[in-house]
Design a protein around this motif. Sequence first.
Motif, mmCIF file in Angstrom:
data_model
loop_
_atom_site.group_PDB
_atom_site.id
_atom_site.type_symbol
_atom_site.label_atom_id
_atom_site.label_comp_id
_atom_site.label_asym_id
_atom_site.label_seq_id
_atom_site.Cartn_x
_atom_site.Cartn_y
_atom_site.Cartn_z
ATOM 1 N N ILE A 56 0.806 -1.146 -0.011
ATOM 2 C CA ILE A 56 -0.041 -0.013 0.117
ATOM 3 C C ILE A 56 0.694 1.135 0.094
ATOM 4 O O ILE A 56 0.864 2.176 -0.742
ATOM 5 N N LEU A 81 -3.553 -6.895 -1.151
ATOM 6 C CA LEU A 81 -2.787 -5.547 -0.904
ATOM 7 C C LEU A 81 -2.101 -6.086 0.508
ATOM 8 O O LEU A 81 -2.569 -7.120 1.215
ATOM 9 N N ALA A 94 -9.611 -0.957 0.390
ATOM 10 C CA ALA A 94 -9.399 -2.239 -0.437
ATOM 11 C C ALA A 94 -10.358 -2.931 -0.641
ATOM 12 O O ALA A 94 -10.396 -3.620 -1.844
ATOM 13 N N CYS A 99 -10.167 -5.933 -3.741
ATOM 14 C CA CYS A 99 -9.218 -6.707 -3.208
ATOM 15 C C CYS A 99 -9.758 -8.170 -2.600
ATOM 16 O O CYS A 99 -10.654 -8.391 -1.792
ATOM 17 N N TYR A 102 -6.467 -8.826 2.482
ATOM 18 C CA TYR A 102 -5.670 -7.664 3.060
ATOM 19 C C TYR A 102 -4.620 -8.448 4.003
ATOM 20 O O TYR A 102 -4.963 -8.729 5.098
#
Length: 542
Positions: A56, A81, A94, A99, A102
């Motif tokens: 990130i 991410l 996200a 995404c 995470y």
Amino acid sequence: MLNVLIVDDEIHFVEAVKRMVDWAGLDVANVYTAYSSSSAEQIFQAHDIHVLLCDIEMPQRTGLELLEWIRQKELRTVPILMTCHADFRFAQEAVRLGCSDYLLKPLSKEELETAIRKAALIANREQERMEAQRNKLWWSHQQDMNQERFWTDLLSETIPANRGDFLREAAARQISLCGDAEVLPILLVVRHWHRDFRVRDRKLLEYALKNAGKELIGKLSPGNVFVPVGSEAWLLIMPVATDRRIGESGLAMMCRRWVEFCRTNLYCELTCYGGQAIPGFEVSSMLHRLLKLDRNNVNGVGYVSLEAENRSVDASAALPDMSGWAALLRQGVKERLLEEAAAFIGSLRQRLDIDSRYLLAFKENFLQMTHAVLQQQGVQAHLMFCDEGSLRLSEAASRSLADLERWLAHVVAKAAGYAQASSVGDVVEKATRFILSNLDQNLSREAAASHVYLHPDYLTRLFKKELGCTIPEFIMRERMKLARQLLAHSELPVSAVSMASGYANFSHFAKLFKQQTGLTPVDFRQSERRGGANGKVEIASG
């Protein structure tokens, strides 16, 4: 096999991830690396990336900004991410950007492979979905082509027009038709384009025209097929469900909306001819009836139904006396002539008892009158009206009153200047201006005569009467004048003077020049320069 891209500004972390994961076990073919968002974008542009592992927090642009770029480009990539900070705002963004995971650094091998395996599963499903969609579009396109070929063969009578052969051939080609199914044919004809388009642009507009029809007519009956039946003409074949008959008023309304859309947005005049529900094998005979409606739609009505077949035509309708128009043409009063012709055509628009045969007869009479007037002036009509534009307008003139009016305006505009009795001097002046403007070109008496639409022999007689020489003699005289002027007053090489005077062959030029002046071109130039102010050079006129 999948492609994975790892993006992180820490080079050692990227290398550690590459070594840590069993990529072959995850069915990954290629692993690409980037150390900034801009580098990652370049890799996206060069390769298909299925799974993205992205940090990130990076300098210049963050991983979230890279995901936003991927979303704007509509790329089919599943992102994961990675970050060192458990910030809820990052996690929330996200999720918004699609995404699949995470992850918090540091990462374990199991955690990373589990996330990649999950993303790979999503990516594979997306690939399968896209492949299925491509196959569906391909099959749909093949079906459209298959149906178009089937109906084209029926219209050309490659398939016999009877129920048995029709159904057998439909079954063999996997065309879904019920035994008693009916279709509604609609003939579509583009009668005029409001602009001149290149072939490619016109094809695009025709594609848009058919798509607009599918949108409008598809509301009445799905499964329509467009079959080409001529230049800028198609037969729209609509399946008719037994429990959903198409009313004449509904069809007429949709067709008129279609015609208006084409006029407003596609720069063309579309005309629709509505047939009636018939068994599919009778489509060929219905097409002939609709084509006849098109030939006789001289008023250019946007929608015509089969009821127009019953309209009576006055075969004895009188054609106008054109002697007055001939007099106007001789006098060169083209505005008055066009006004009277337009008024007559306007009166025809109020009549429903004339057809294309009447327009053809009118056109032939008007052309005969024009040729007779031009003949009196010695003008050759074929030189005036055989160009591509004239022929195109002439061919369309009997299709509609609008086409006839465009052709009339064209004929009058071209003929008026030459039909009016002109003095011999005016004609010769036009021809000499043309010659003097083209001395460096491949001139001939035929080219000069064509410019004023006269026969070469006739123009030669006019030249002898006015100038005392033939056309070739006049051309050579003026070329020699120009050559003397250039030799005396310019630094052009003699070979360039030869070309500028219309002689590509230098030896031929030198020979003619010596015959006319008694000197070679080089000797003439030296003589003029020695003579100085006493030397006189005859300048070419014009």
